[in-house]
Motif scaffolding. Structure first.
Motif, PDB file in Angstrom:
ATOM      1  N   ARG A 162      13.054  -7.862   5.875  1.00  0.00           N
ATOM      2  CA  ARG A 162      11.995  -8.580   5.178  1.00  0.00           C
ATOM      3  C   ARG A 162      10.631  -7.905   5.363  1.00  0.00           C
ATOM      4  NH1 ARG A 162      12.746 -13.301   2.752  1.00  0.00           N
ATOM      5  NH2 ARG A 162      14.789 -14.285   2.918  1.00  0.00           N
ATOM      6  N   ALA A 163      10.541  -6.971   6.288  1.00  0.00           N
ATOM      7  CA  ALA A 163       9.295  -6.228   6.468  1.00  0.00           C
ATOM      8  C   ALA A 163       8.899  -5.505   5.187  1.00  0.00           C
ATOM      9  CB  ALA A 163       9.442  -5.223   7.610  1.00  0.00           C
ATOM     10  N   GLN A 164       9.880  -5.224   4.345  1.00  0.00           N
ATOM     11  CA  GLN A 164       9.598  -4.559   3.065  1.00  0.00           C
ATOM     12  C   GLN A 164       8.644  -5.389   2.214  1.00  0.00           C
ATOM     13  OE1 GLN A 164      12.349  -4.020  -0.618  1.00  0.00           O
ATOM     14  NE2 GLN A 164      12.823  -2.285   0.724  1.00  0.00           N
ATOM     15  N   PHE A 165       8.714  -6.732   2.359  1.00  0.00           N
ATOM     16  CA  PHE A 165       7.844  -7.603   1.572  1.00  0.00           C
ATOM     17  C   PHE A 165       6.370  -7.347   1.872  1.00  0.00           C
ATOM     18  CE2 PHE A 165      11.364 -11.049   1.304  1.00  0.00           C
ATOM     19  CZ  PHE A 165      11.952 -10.381   0.246  1.00  0.00           C
ATOM     20  N   LYS A 166       6.070  -6.992   3.119  1.00  0.00           N
ATOM     21  CA  LYS A 166       4.677  -6.717   3.487  1.00  0.00           C
ATOM     22  C   LYS A 166       4.129  -5.523   2.709  1.00  0.00           C
ATOM     23  CE  LYS A 166       5.462  -6.674   7.994  1.00  0.00           C
ATOM     24  NZ  LYS A 166       5.180  -6.508   9.457  1.00  0.00           N
ATOM     25  N   LEU A 167       4.948  -4.491   2.579  1.00  0.00           N
ATOM     26  CA  LEU A 167       4.491  -3.302   1.863  1.00  0.00           C
ATOM     27  C   LEU A 167       4.441  -3.558   0.361  1.00  0.00           C
ATOM     28  CD1 LEU A 167       3.527  -0.433   2.403  1.00  0.00           C
ATOM     29  CD2 LEU A 167       5.880   0.361   2.105  1.00  0.00           C
ATOM     30  N   LEU A 168       5.394  -4.330  -0.147  1.00  0.00           N
ATOM     31  CA  LEU A 168       5.354  -4.714  -1.561  1.00  0.00           C
ATOM     32  C   LEU A 168       4.083  -5.501  -1.872  1.00  0.00           C
ATOM     33  CD1 LEU A 168       9.017  -5.861  -2.348  1.00  0.00           C
ATOM     34  CD2 LEU A 168       7.700  -4.199  -3.670  1.00  0.00           C
ATOM     35  N   GLU A 169       3.755  -6.449  -0.985  1.00  0.00           N
ATOM     36  CA  GLU A 169       2.553  -7.247  -1.208  1.00  0.00           C
ATOM     37  C   GLU A 169       1.295  -6.393  -1.100  1.00  0.00           C
ATOM     38  OE1 GLU A 169       0.318 -11.339   0.293  1.00  0.00           O
ATOM     39  OE2 GLU A 169       2.125 -10.664   1.339  1.00  0.00           O
ATOM     40  N   ALA A 170       1.269  -5.461  -0.141  1.00  0.00           N
ATOM     41  CA  ALA A 170       0.119  -4.565   0.001  1.00  0.00           C
ATOM     42  C   ALA A 170      -0.074  -3.739  -1.271  1.00  0.00           C
ATOM     43  CB  ALA A 170       0.313  -3.649   1.205  1.00  0.00           C
ATOM     44  N   GLU A 171       1.028  -3.278  -1.849  1.00  0.00           N
ATOM     45  CA  GLU A 171       0.946  -2.488  -3.083  1.00  0.00           C
ATOM     46  C   GLU A 171       0.277  -3.294  -4.197  1.00  0.00           C
ATOM     47  OE1 GLU A 171       3.885   0.371  -5.699  1.00  0.00           O
ATOM     48  OE2 GLU A 171       4.712  -1.513  -4.933  1.00  0.00           O
ATOM     49  N   GLN A 172       0.663  -4.571  -4.318  1.00  0.00           N
ATOM     50  CA  GLN A 172       0.067  -5.415  -5.356  1.00  0.00           C
ATOM     51  C   GLN A 172      -1.351  -5.822  -4.998  1.00  0.00           C
ATOM     52  OE1 GLN A 172       2.373  -8.725  -6.746  1.00  0.00           O
ATOM     53  NE2 GLN A 172       4.242  -7.549  -6.988  1.00  0.00           N
ATOM     54  N   ARG A 173      -1.543  -6.260  -3.760  1.00  0.00           N
ATOM     55  CA  ARG A 173      -2.842  -6.821  -3.369  1.00  0.00           C
ATOM     56  C   ARG A 173      -3.943  -5.768  -3.397  1.00  0.00           C
ATOM     57  NH1 ARG A 173      -6.690  -8.720  -3.208  1.00  0.00           N
ATOM     58  NH2 ARG A 173      -7.585 -10.537  -2.188  1.00  0.00           N
ATOM     59  N   PHE A 174      -3.615  -4.530  -3.037  1.00  0.00           N
ATOM     60  CA  PHE A 174      -4.609  -3.461  -3.012  1.00  0.00           C
ATOM     61  C   PHE A 174      -4.605  -2.647  -4.311  1.00  0.00           C
ATOM     62  CE2 PHE A 174      -3.564  -3.592   1.756  1.00  0.00           C
ATOM     63  CZ  PHE A 174      -4.518  -4.576   1.987  1.00  0.00           C
ATOM     64  N   GLU A 175      -3.818  -3.113  -5.294  1.00  0.00           N
ATOM     65  CA  GLU A 175      -3.751  -2.481  -6.616  1.00  0.00           C
ATOM     66  C   GLU A 175      -3.394  -0.999  -6.513  1.00  0.00           C
ATOM     67  OE1 GLU A 175      -7.539  -3.457  -8.377  1.00  0.00           O
ATOM     68  OE2 GLU A 175      -6.830  -5.407  -9.048  1.00  0.00           O
ATOM     69  N   LEU A 176      -2.334  -0.743  -5.775  1.00  0.00           N
ATOM     70  CA  LEU A 176      -1.818   0.612  -5.606  1.00  0.00           C
ATOM     71  C   LEU A 176      -0.555   0.785  -6.441  1.00  0.00           C
ATOM     72  CD1 LEU A 176      -2.173   0.845  -1.716  1.00  0.00           C
ATOM     73  CD2 LEU A 176      -3.682   1.896  -3.409  1.00  0.00           C
ATOM     74  N   ASP A 177      -0.156   2.016  -6.617  1.00  0.00           N
ATOM     75  CA  ASP A 177       1.116   2.348  -7.268  1.00  0.00           C
ATOM     76  C   ASP A 177       1.759   3.433  -6.425  1.00  0.00           C
ATOM     77  OD1 ASP A 177       3.250   3.038  -8.816  1.00  0.00           O
ATOM     78  OD2 ASP A 177       2.085   3.805 -10.507  1.00  0.00           O
ATOM     79  N   PHE A 178       2.694   3.026  -5.580  1.00  0.00           N
ATOM     80  CA  PHE A 178       3.284   3.998  -4.660  1.00  0.00           C
ATOM     81  C   PHE A 178       4.033   5.113  -5.384  1.00  0.00           C
ATOM     82  CE2 PHE A 178       3.293   0.454  -1.322  1.00  0.00           C
ATOM     83  CZ  PHE A 178       2.149   0.940  -0.712  1.00  0.00           C
ATOM     84  N   SER A 179       4.479   4.851  -6.604  1.00  0.00           N
ATOM     85  CA  SER A 179       5.191   5.906  -7.336  1.00  0.00           C
ATOM     86  C   SER A 179       4.270   7.054  -7.739  1.00  0.00           C
ATOM     87  CB  SER A 179       5.865   5.323  -8.582  1.00  0.00           C
ATOM     88  OG  SER A 179       4.900   4.836  -9.491  1.00  0.00           O
TER      89      SER A 179
END
Length: 364
Positions: free
Chosen positions: A204-221
């Motif tokens: 479930r730690a993956q959810f933290k990084l998913l949320e960070a991607e959305q919250r900080f308006e990033l695109d990891f790809s």
């Protein structure tokens, strides 16, 4: 603010409870246990702020002596770390705990708010457990959705709304407000962002990084090479691999067996302090370790040479001693001028921790 009215409990007479034109009211939400920190940050922005606690250590009503627009702009400009979500209070009344409340809400909307045909509207309803109202959050949403479609031709949606109707129901009160999604700090009700857990998910730690991607308006790809410090068992690494990055993962513990043979993964089964990396190799560094924050900061600092100038860092900071503001100040001092803090935020999927979004300063 939108003018509002309130129902005297036990009667059908409506009485005005309009917020004074010089002030505005909101409901603020933090992670459980961090309400006091959110209030402290807000008080720095609005010294004359007034609070009413709704749910101990988590949800509170606050009133500030400026307009709603001014308040929202200042909060977004200097966003508090521990304030997860806000919703305006344009309309408040003593609840009857019956369907009369829904009738009053619909009537208020018809009299005070205009919606356009085809406008996408999200209705977000939160109801406290102690509330004994006969209606459910779903029935509140149904009543409003019916009005939106039948009277205005608007489109009720869950995501990508143009405006949000927020409703909050307590044991005795009924609060409602209209806002733009970004003005709420989160477009999820109460900022409680939910992700679907799939069968292949490692942790479930993956959810933290998913949320960070959305919250900080990033695109990891959009990144290419990532360094994951303290990676095991591989929740964050797996997400970055899914996004198409090449990942170097460092941890003395074992990675999940499904990741070991991945062609874009380099796994260094070592302590982070014992590895040697190429200079300026990575454009993304992530770190989610359950360590003392100072130890974490030293490890990250020692490997910063491997991050390109302008590279992104997403770091989780454990709040072991419940001194979050002091902890962040100390870490920023340790990182020095090499890192620029873009935003520090306690995300919904954080617990006793914060997430930092930082950039490595461009070399002079």
């Amino acid at each position: 603010m939108v003018s509002g009215t309130a129902l005297d409990q036990g009667t059908s007479r409506m009485t005005s409870t309009t917020t004074p034109s010089t002030g505005s009211r909101f409901i603020g939400t933090s992670n459980h246990g961090y309400c006091q920190h959110a209030q402290e940050e807000l008080k720095r922005l609005f010294p004359e702020i007034r609070y009413t606690l709704l749910i101990p250590t988590e949800v509170f009503l606050f009133e500030v002596p400026v307009s709603a627009q001014e308040a929202v702009e200042l909060i977004k400009q200097k966003e508090p770390m521990f304030l997860r979500h806000i919703q305006p209070v344009d309309f408040a009344w003593e609840g009857s705990r019956s369907d009369t409340d829904l009738d009053n809400l619909v009537q208020w909307l018809q009299q005070n708010v205009n919606f356009s045909a085809g406008e996408k509207i999200a209705v977000q309803v939160r109801k406290e457990e102690r509330s004994q109202a006969a209606y459910t959050p779903f029935s509140v949403k149904q009543a409003i959705d019916g009005l939106l479609t039948s009277v205005y031709g608007a489109e009720p949606v869950v995501k990508e709304a143009e405006r949000i109707i927020s409703v909050y129901v307590t044991a005795t009160k009924f609060y409602a407000g209209i806002s733009r999604p970004k003005d709420n700090l989160s477009d999820w009700a109460g900022g409680a962002i939910r992700f679907h857990k799939n069968e292949e998910q490692i942790s479930r730690a993956q959810f933290k990084l998913l949320e960070a991607e959305q919250r900080f308006e990033l695109d990891f790809s959009s990144y290419h090479l990532a360094l994951d410090i303290g990676a095991a068992p591989g929740g964050w690494t797996s997400l970055l691999l899914e996004r198409g990055l090449r990942v170097t993962a460092i941890d003395p513990a074992n990675m999940h067996p499904t990741l070991i043979q991945h062609p874009r993964l380099t796994f260094l089964k070592k302590n982070a302090g014992d590895v040697k990396l190429k200079k300026d190799e990575f454009d993304l560094l992530v770190c989610d370790m359950s360590w003392d924050p100072k130890q974490m900061a030293r490890l990250v600092s020692d490997l910063l040479y491997a991050v390109k100038s302008g590279g992104t860092l997403i770091i989780t900071v454990k709040l072991m001693h419940k001194k979050p503001f002091q902890t962040v100040r100390e870490l920023l001092h340790m990182f020095g001028s090499e890192l620029l803090l873009v935003k520090a935020k306690q995300l919904f999927h954080n617990r006793e921790e914060l997430t930092l979004y930082m950039l490595k300063q461009t070399d002079l």
